[in-house]
Design a protein around this motif. Structure first.
Motif, PDB file in Angstrom:
ATOM      1  N   SER A 160      -7.059  -5.098  -2.242  1.00  0.00           N
ATOM      2  CA  SER A 160      -5.958  -5.939  -2.702  1.00  0.00           C
ATOM      3  C   SER A 160      -5.581  -6.965  -1.636  1.00  0.00           C
ATOM      4  CB  SER A 160      -4.725  -5.074  -3.018  1.00  0.00           C
ATOM      5  OG  SER A 160      -4.179  -4.542  -1.825  1.00  0.00           O
ATOM      6  N   LYS A 161      -4.727  -7.893  -2.022  1.00  0.00           N
ATOM      7  CA  LYS A 161      -4.258  -8.902  -1.075  1.00  0.00           C
ATOM      8  C   LYS A 161      -3.465  -8.255   0.056  1.00  0.00           C
ATOM      9  CE  LYS A 161      -1.890 -13.350  -0.832  1.00  0.00           C
ATOM     10  NZ  LYS A 161      -1.162 -14.406  -1.589  1.00  0.00           N
TER      11      LYS A 161
ATOM     12  N   ARG B 256      -0.220   1.595  10.041  1.00  0.00           N
ATOM     13  CA  ARG B 256       1.054   1.025  10.504  1.00  0.00           C
ATOM     14  C   ARG B 256       1.584   1.781  11.717  1.00  0.00           C
ATOM     15  NH1 ARG B 256       4.482  -1.930  12.709  1.00  0.00           N
ATOM     16  NH2 ARG B 256       6.676  -1.513  12.290  1.00  0.00           N
ATOM     17  N   ILE B 257       1.482   3.116  11.692  1.00  0.00           N
ATOM     18  CA  ILE B 257       1.943   3.934  12.817  1.00  0.00           C
ATOM     19  C   ILE B 257       1.102   3.648  14.055  1.00  0.00           C
ATOM     20  CG2 ILE B 257       2.178   6.304  13.675  1.00  0.00           C
ATOM     21  CD1 ILE B 257       2.772   7.081  10.684  1.00  0.00           C
TER      22      ILE B 257
ATOM     23  N   ASN C 171      -8.100   2.697  10.065  1.00  0.00           N
ATOM     24  CA  ASN C 171      -7.279   3.080   8.908  1.00  0.00           C
ATOM     25  C   ASN C 171      -7.097   1.920   7.936  1.00  0.00           C
ATOM     26  OD1 ASN C 171      -6.386   5.933   9.146  1.00  0.00           O
ATOM     27  ND2 ASN C 171      -5.643   5.251  11.133  1.00  0.00           N
ATOM     28  N   TYR C 172      -6.892   0.717   8.458  1.00  0.00           N
ATOM     29  CA  TYR C 172      -6.746  -0.453   7.582  1.00  0.00           C
ATOM     30  C   TYR C 172      -8.056  -0.772   6.850  1.00  0.00           C
ATOM     31  CZ  TYR C 172      -2.120  -1.640   9.516  1.00  0.00           C
ATOM     32  OH  TYR C 172      -0.792  -1.643   9.874  1.00  0.00           O
ATOM     33  N   ILE C 173      -9.185  -0.546   7.526  1.00  0.00           N
ATOM     34  CA  ILE C 173     -10.482  -0.767   6.872  1.00  0.00           C
ATOM     35  C   ILE C 173     -10.629   0.192   5.684  1.00  0.00           C
ATOM     36  CG2 ILE C 173     -12.980  -0.411   7.127  1.00  0.00           C
ATOM     37  CD1 ILE C 173     -12.740  -1.611   9.948  1.00  0.00           C
TER      38      ILE C 173
ATOM     39  N   GLN D 237      -4.542  -8.443   3.891  1.00  0.00           N
ATOM     40  CA  GLN D 237      -3.641  -9.148   4.800  1.00  0.00           C
ATOM     41  C   GLN D 237      -3.319  -8.324   6.039  1.00  0.00           C
ATOM     42  OE1 GLN D 237      -2.588 -12.440   3.665  1.00  0.00           O
ATOM     43  NE2 GLN D 237      -2.410 -12.585   5.886  1.00  0.00           N
ATOM     44  N   LYS D 238      -3.122  -7.018   5.848  1.00  0.00           N
ATOM     45  CA  LYS D 238      -2.823  -6.148   6.983  1.00  0.00           C
ATOM     46  C   LYS D 238      -3.965  -6.135   7.993  1.00  0.00           C
ATOM     47  CE  LYS D 238       1.243  -4.200   6.895  1.00  0.00           C
ATOM     48  NZ  LYS D 238       2.152  -4.302   8.052  1.00  0.00           N
TER      49      LYS D 238
END
Length: 228
Positions: A198-199, A174-175, A188-190, A203-204
């Motif tokens: 999770s959903k 997010r940062i 980071n999202y991976i 989604q992110k």
């Protein structure tokens, strides 16, 4: 005889209050907030310090996006039970949502109270995830001249990582996304999605591919794996 009379006078009031509270709870959980509110307000007149009733009323005002009234109820909870972390979190949240509705100068005047509420929630519950997320967002959104700080946001992200790796990676993503470091945000999202599966984690990452990296191919491939 007097004690017996008081007993018979008091018991019906207790039964009435309990019955109405149960009805109000059912209405609340059925999302019939206006009806539930009327009952809870009636109970509060006879039991003005009833914590659960006050919390329900605060939650109802939150669902109705009446942030000033929600804040009043939640602040009352922090006074009645100053050891409960979640009441401080809810109070800070109501202030934050109210700040989004007012002009910037008025919003900046609310910042210290928001910070204090979220920090108190963490002091009372060192593993309070939502309060850290709130502070991360606060430090990202604030201009640097009035306290905005990437380093402080990162510090709370690092704390999250210590007891919730998913939230650690998600908050770091997010940062990075906020500062348009999209390649780093993707990594980071991976990682968050590999752990969380999770959903929310999906989604992110999906939104990053679709809206920021403009890579519909990656987005569709991710969706295919998630749906499989």
């Amino acid at each position: 005889m007097k004690k017996l009379l008081l007993f018979f006078l008091f018991v019906p009031i207790c039964i009435w209050s309990q019955s109405n509270f149960e009805k109000a709870e059912k209405l609340f959980h059925g999302k019939k907030y206006d009806e539930a509110q009327l009952l809870f307000e009636g109970i509060l007149k006879t039991k003005p310090s009833d914590i659960k009733t006050i919390e329900y009323l605060g939650d109802i005002e939150s669902y109705k996006k009446s942030w000033v009234d929600a804040g009043k109820y939640f602040k009352k909870l922090t006074e009645l039970k100053p050891t409960e972390a979640n009441y401080f979190f809810k109070y800070g949240g109501a202030l934050a949502m109210r700040a989004m509705e007012v002009n910037k100068f008025k919003a900046l005047g609310m910042v210290d109270d928001m910070k204090s509420a979220f920090e108190k929630a963490i002091a009372l519950n060192p593993k309070h995830i939502q309060a850290r997320w709130a502070l991360i967002e606060l430090y990202l959104q604030l201009p640097g001249i009035v306290g905005g700080s990437e380093s402080k946001a990162l510090a709370y992200s690092n704390e999250l990582a210590q007891f919730s790796p998913v939230d650690g990676y998600m908050s770091r993503g997010r940062i990075d996304e906020y500062f348009k470091r999209y390649a780093s945000a993707e990594k980071n999202y991976i990682k968050a999605n590999e752990i969380g599966k999770s959903k929310i984690t999906f989604q992110k990452l999906y939104n990053l591919y679709l809206n920021k990296l403009k890579d519909p191919k990656k987005a569709q491939e991710l969706k295919r794996k998630f749906d499989a």
